[in-house]
Write a protein that holds these residues in place. Structure first.
Motif, PDB file in Angstrom:
ATOM      1  N   PRO A  24     -18.625   4.412  10.867  1.00  0.00           N
ATOM      2  CA  PRO A  24     -18.417   4.215   9.424  1.00  0.00           C
ATOM      3  C   PRO A  24     -19.606   3.507   8.772  1.00  0.00           C
ATOM      4  O   PRO A  24     -20.160   2.563   9.334  1.00  0.00           O
ATOM      5  N   VAL A  25     -20.011   4.020   7.624  1.00  0.00           N
ATOM      6  CA  VAL A  25     -21.055   3.385   6.824  1.00  0.00           C
ATOM      7  C   VAL A  25     -20.526   3.220   5.398  1.00  0.00           C
ATOM      8  O   VAL A  25     -19.613   3.916   4.979  1.00  0.00           O
ATOM      9  N   ARG A  26     -21.116   2.306   4.675  1.00  0.00           N
ATOM     10  CA  ARG A  26     -20.699   2.068   3.290  1.00  0.00           C
ATOM     11  C   ARG A  26     -20.921   3.312   2.452  1.00  0.00           C
ATOM     12  O   ARG A  26     -21.813   4.124   2.747  1.00  0.00           O
ATOM     13  N   PRO A  27     -20.156   3.489   1.380  1.00  0.00           N
ATOM     14  CA  PRO A  27     -20.304   4.689   0.551  1.00  0.00           C
ATOM     15  C   PRO A  27     -21.672   4.804  -0.115  1.00  0.00           C
ATOM     16  O   PRO A  27     -22.097   5.897  -0.464  1.00  0.00           O
ATOM     17  N   GLU A  28     -22.392   3.703  -0.257  1.00  0.00           N
ATOM     18  CA  GLU A  28     -23.723   3.741  -0.869  1.00  0.00           C
ATOM     19  C   GLU A  28     -24.784   4.325   0.082  1.00  0.00           C
ATOM     20  O   GLU A  28     -25.890   4.626  -0.334  1.00  0.00           O
ATOM     21  N   VAL A  29     -24.456   4.464   1.359  1.00  0.00           N
ATOM     22  CA  VAL A  29     -25.403   4.934   2.368  1.00  0.00           C
ATOM     23  C   VAL A  29     -25.226   6.437   2.590  1.00  0.00           C
ATOM     24  O   VAL A  29     -24.137   6.905   2.894  1.00  0.00           O
ATOM     25  N   VAL A  30     -26.314   7.172   2.430  1.00  0.00           N
ATOM     26  CA  VAL A  30     -26.314   8.621   2.645  1.00  0.00           C
ATOM     27  C   VAL A  30     -27.182   8.900   3.873  1.00  0.00           C
ATOM     28  O   VAL A  30     -28.380   8.615   3.867  1.00  0.00           O
ATOM     29  N   LEU A  31     -26.567   9.441   4.931  1.00  0.00           N
ATOM     30  CA  LEU A  31     -27.274   9.740   6.179  1.00  0.00           C
ATOM     31  C   LEU A  31     -27.580  11.219   6.290  1.00  0.00           C
ATOM     32  O   LEU A  31     -26.782  12.055   5.880  1.00  0.00           O
ATOM     33  N   ASP A  32     -28.731  11.540   6.871  1.00  0.00           N
ATOM     34  CA  ASP A  32     -29.118  12.925   7.157  1.00  0.00           C
ATOM     35  C   ASP A  32     -29.746  12.987   8.537  1.00  0.00           C
ATOM     36  O   ASP A  32     -30.526  12.095   8.908  1.00  0.00           O
ATOM     37  N   GLU A  33     -29.438  14.046   9.275  1.00  0.00           N
ATOM     38  CA  GLU A  33     -30.090  14.277  10.557  1.00  0.00           C
ATOM     39  C   GLU A  33     -31.464  14.883  10.317  1.00  0.00           C
ATOM     40  O   GLU A  33     -31.624  15.738   9.454  1.00  0.00           O
ATOM     41  N   VAL A  34     -32.442  14.424  11.083  1.00  0.00           N
ATOM     42  CA  VAL A  34     -33.801  14.964  11.033  1.00  0.00           C
ATOM     43  C   VAL A  34     -34.295  15.083  12.472  1.00  0.00           C
ATOM     44  O   VAL A  34     -33.754  14.440  13.371  1.00  0.00           O
ATOM     45  N   PRO A  35     -35.320  15.882  12.714  1.00  0.00           N
ATOM     46  CA  PRO A  35     -35.848  15.977  14.075  1.00  0.00           C
ATOM     47  C   PRO A  35     -36.411  14.638  14.549  1.00  0.00           C
ATOM     48  O   PRO A  35     -37.034  13.909  13.777  1.00  0.00           O
ATOM     49  N   GLY A  36     -36.181  14.342  15.807  1.00  0.00           N
ATOM     50  CA  GLY A  36     -36.752  13.140  16.396  1.00  0.00           C
ATOM     51  C   GLY A  36     -38.200  13.385  16.781  1.00  0.00           C
ATOM     52  O   GLY A  36     -38.647  14.528  16.870  1.00  0.00           O
ATOM     53  N   PRO A  37     -38.960  12.336  17.014  1.00  0.00           N
ATOM     54  CA  PRO A  37     -40.354  12.501  17.420  1.00  0.00           C
ATOM     55  C   PRO A  37     -40.421  13.191  18.788  1.00  0.00           C
ATOM     56  O   PRO A  37     -39.618  12.925  19.665  1.00  0.00           O
ATOM     57  N   ALA A  38     -41.398  14.064  18.956  1.00  0.00           N
ATOM     58  CA  ALA A  38     -41.451  14.898  20.155  1.00  0.00           C
ATOM     59  C   ALA A  38     -42.292  14.310  21.285  1.00  0.00           C
ATOM     60  O   ALA A  38     -42.087  14.657  22.432  1.00  0.00           O
TER      61      ALA A  38
END
Length: 193
Positions: A24-38
């Motif tokens: 759970p994160v606060r409603p003000e926080v928007v998370l997105d998946e991105v590629p990790g460093p290779a």
């Protein structure tokens, strides 16, 4: 989060990423998946985040942003003193008076330590930097106010594959840097969908 790497992803890394789902994160926080460093580790995954004044409003103001990276090396790495390394970044714009505080770096590092402690994380081999950037405008832009940006970079090693508390700590650090007040005692954010 999905792992970046070959098809034979270690089960321990998959379990670690699954432990992050539903944190759970606060409603003000928007998370997105991105590629990790290779190139840093055989397996990696990453999230970016924005802390906004209103989650879905076009007029919402960005208060802070950041990146949460999970690195995994089944053989371990000597510098990490383990197999799982968490690497984080938090950026936030600050009011000029806060940005000019000579104790800002120490205070920001204490936010990092407090966020980990409140999530029950024992940060193994932790290290990081706090950077303050002051911008003054000149010429055609001289009417702009001074701007101060704070950047907290930190990394630490997890003792095991249960990474949910680490994500919780990073989310707390983001919200603290953004200037959001702590949630009242007993109030928890709703899980993400």
């Amino acid at each position: 989060m999905t792992p970046a790497g070959p098809e034979d992803v270690p089960a321990e890394f998959v379990r670690a990423l699954r432990s992050l789902r539903g944190v759970p994160v606060r409603p003000e926080v928007v998370l997105d998946e991105v590629p990790g460093p290779a190139r840093i580790a055989p397996f990696s995954a990453a999230l970016t985040a924005e802390v906004r004044t209103a989650r879905r409003s076009v007029a919402a103001e960005d208060l802070a942003s950041g990146r949460f990276v999970v690195l995994y090396d089944p053989q371990g790495q000597e510098a990490w003193e383990g197999s799982f390394r968490l690497v984080t970044l938090v950026r936030a714009s600050l009011e000029a008076e806060v940005g000019n505080d000579p104790m800002l770096a120490e205070v920001a590092w204490s936010w990092f330590q407090d966020a980990l402690a409140s999530a029950g994380v024992d940060p193994h081999a932790a290290g990081g930097t706090v950077t303050r950037v002051l911008s003054q405008s000149f010429g055609a832009l001289d009417r702009r106010d001074e701007q101060t940006e704070l950047e907290i970079r930190a990394s630490w090693t997890s003792w095991d594959e249960h990474l949910a508390p680490h994500l919780t700590a990073w989310s707390t650090l983001l919200c603290t840097a953004a200037g959001l007040p702590p949630l009242p005692e007993g109030v928890v954010p709703l899980p993400r969908r």
